[in-house]
Design a protein around this motif. Structure first.
Motif, PDB file in Angstrom:
ATOM      1  N   THR A   1       0.828  -1.204   0.000  1.00 30.01           N
ATOM      2  CA  THR A   1       0.000   0.000   0.000  1.00 30.01           C
ATOM      3  C   THR A   1       0.868   1.261   0.000  1.00 30.01           C
ATOM      4  N   HIS A   2       1.978   1.208   0.727  1.00 25.47           N
ATOM      5  CA  HIS A   2       2.898   2.347   0.731  1.00 25.47           C
ATOM      6  C   HIS A   2       3.608   2.482  -0.620  1.00 25.47           C
ATOM      7  N   VAL A   3       4.014   1.360  -1.201  1.00 26.19           N
ATOM      8  CA  VAL A   3       4.653   1.395  -2.519  1.00 26.19           C
ATOM      9  C   VAL A   3       3.711   2.029  -3.537  1.00 26.19           C
ATOM     10  N   HIS A   4       2.452   1.616  -3.500  1.00 23.99           N
ATOM     11  CA  HIS A   4       1.441   2.138  -4.433  1.00 23.99           C
ATOM     12  C   HIS A   4       1.326   3.656  -4.291  1.00 23.99           C
ATOM     13  N   ARG A   5       1.197   4.123  -3.057  1.00 23.86           N
ATOM     14  CA  ARG A   5       1.024   5.561  -2.819  1.00 23.86           C
ATOM     15  C   ARG A   5       2.268   6.351  -3.245  1.00 23.86           C
ATOM     16  N   ILE A   6       3.452   5.875  -2.841  1.00 21.55           N
ATOM     17  CA  ILE A   6       4.689   6.596  -3.146  1.00 21.55           C
ATOM     18  C   ILE A   6       4.945   6.635  -4.646  1.00 21.55           C
ATOM     19  N   ALA A   7       4.717   5.516  -5.326  1.00 23.16           N
ATOM     20  CA  ALA A   7       4.937   5.471  -6.775  1.00 23.16           C
ATOM     21  C   ALA A   7       4.019   6.461  -7.493  1.00 23.16           C
ATOM     22  N   ARG A   8       2.775   6.524  -7.077  1.00 25.89           N
ATOM     23  CA  ARG A   8       1.831   7.465  -7.705  1.00 25.89           C
ATOM     24  C   ARG A   8       2.225   8.916  -7.400  1.00 25.89           C
ATOM     25  N   GLU A   9       2.661   9.166  -6.164  1.00 23.39           N
ATOM     26  CA  GLU A   9       3.099  10.522  -5.806  1.00 23.39           C
ATOM     27  C   GLU A   9       4.287  10.981  -6.647  1.00 23.39           C
ATOM     28  N   ARG A  10       5.113  10.025  -7.073  1.00 21.90           N
ATOM     29  CA  ARG A  10       6.272  10.370  -7.907  1.00 21.90           C
ATOM     30  C   ARG A  10       5.924  10.415  -9.394  1.00 21.90           C
ATOM     31  N   GLY A  11       4.650  10.240  -9.703  1.00 20.34           N
ATOM     32  CA  GLY A  11       4.211  10.389 -11.081  1.00 20.34           C
ATOM     33  C   GLY A  11       4.212   9.131 -11.915  1.00 20.34           C
ATOM     34  N   HIS A  12       4.418   7.978 -11.294  1.00 18.81           N
ATOM     35  CA  HIS A  12       4.447   6.726 -12.044  1.00 18.81           C
ATOM     36  C   HIS A  12       3.036   6.169 -12.252  1.00 18.81           C
ATOM     37  N   GLU A  13       2.859   5.451 -13.330  1.00 20.23           N
ATOM     38  CA  GLU A  13       1.636   4.689 -13.555  1.00 20.23           C
ATOM     39  C   GLU A  13       1.770   3.360 -12.814  1.00 20.23           C
ATOM     40  N   VAL A  14       0.744   2.985 -12.069  1.00 19.72           N
ATOM     41  CA  VAL A  14       0.831   1.811 -11.205  1.00 19.72           C
ATOM     42  C   VAL A  14      -0.167   0.746 -11.643  1.00 19.72           C
TER      43      VAL A  14
END
Length: 253
Positions: free
Chosen positions: A14-27
């Motif tokens: 859940t943290h990976v998902h949030r951090i990746a999206r915050e950095r602009g990545h498509e998840v």
């Protein structure tokens, strides 16, 4: 960058998902709740490969709650095989996998499965980065729930150097953004703790009245926990969020 997360609904995922999206990545989340049973995905056709279309990197933070070595090995080998096969078919360029600090020589219980996962990652066709981290701060509450026996809680004797799951997730996303490293530097928490003390702090913070008692677990698994072997080595990278500060944070609520 397009990042797939195996185990996207778990503590770290859940943290990976949030951090990746915050950095602009498509998840692309991969979990049972999104229709992906990774343990039983191998040999079932192209469904998982289709989900990985266009994915640059897979972050594997999948897991299972078990103390059975056989069950743990079966789970992690099956998930690794599925991700490798589908990843190659989809043209994925990088696999980042999470493991546990200090498990060399501890081929027992859950750790046996994590060692099997490491071997599967290292021999697989996908270029990889393997990150070992220490036990999470969240491990205390999980242990408290599993160790509850009537009106008391039994706590395994353990010396750990715990780390916040979100700090681990942050490092995993950073590694996913880079080139495959093979074995990355280990990541540990900022200070040593006794698991019993951690759980007692959780109980006080929750306003619970519950006697807790420390017990020694037998075998390699118990020895690894009690000896402090799972704390990692002095040359590991260290996060800064202590267990006490984490317990006061939103992550612990």
């Amino acid at each position: 960058m397009k990042i797939a997360i195996a185990g996207a609904t778990g503590i770290v995922g859940t943290h990976v998902h949030r951090i990746a999206r915050e950095r602009g990545h498509e998840v692309v989340p991969l979990s049972r709740s999104t229709g992906h049973d990774l343990e039983h995905a191998a040999g079932t056709g192209s469904a998982l490969a289709d989900a990985l279309t266009g994915v640059d990197t897979i972050i594997d933070v999948s897991g299972i709650q078990t103390l059975s070595r056989h069950r743990s090995i079966r789970f992690f080998e099956s998930v690794s095989e599925a991700l490798q096969t589908a990843g190659v078919a989809a043209g994925v360029r990088h696999l980042v996998a999470l493991s546990i600090v200090g498990i060399d020589g501890v081929d027992a219980s859950y750790y046996g499965g994590k060692l099997a996962q490491e071997r599967a990652v290292q021999r697989g066709a996908l270029p990889h980065t393997l990150l070992r981290a220490t036990q999470f701060h969240e491990f205390a509450e999980q242990t408290m729930a599993r160790g509850s026996l009537g009106p008391i809680t039994l706590v395994p004797a353990a010396r750990v150097r715990p780390i916040a799951a979100r700090d681990v997730a942050d490092r995993l996303v950073t590694l996913a953004e880079g080139e495959p490293l093979g074995r990355a530097r280990d990541l540990s928490g900022p200070r040593d703790e006794r698991l019993l003390d951690m759980i007692r702090r959780v109980i006080r913070a929750r306003g619970i009245r519950r006697p807790t008692f420390e017990v020694r677990l037998p075998g390699l698994f118990g020895h690894a926990m009690e000896s402090g072997h799972l704390r990692g080595t002095p040359d590991a990278d260290r996060a800064t969020l202590t267990f006490a500060d984490w317990l006061d944070s939103d992550d612990a609520r």
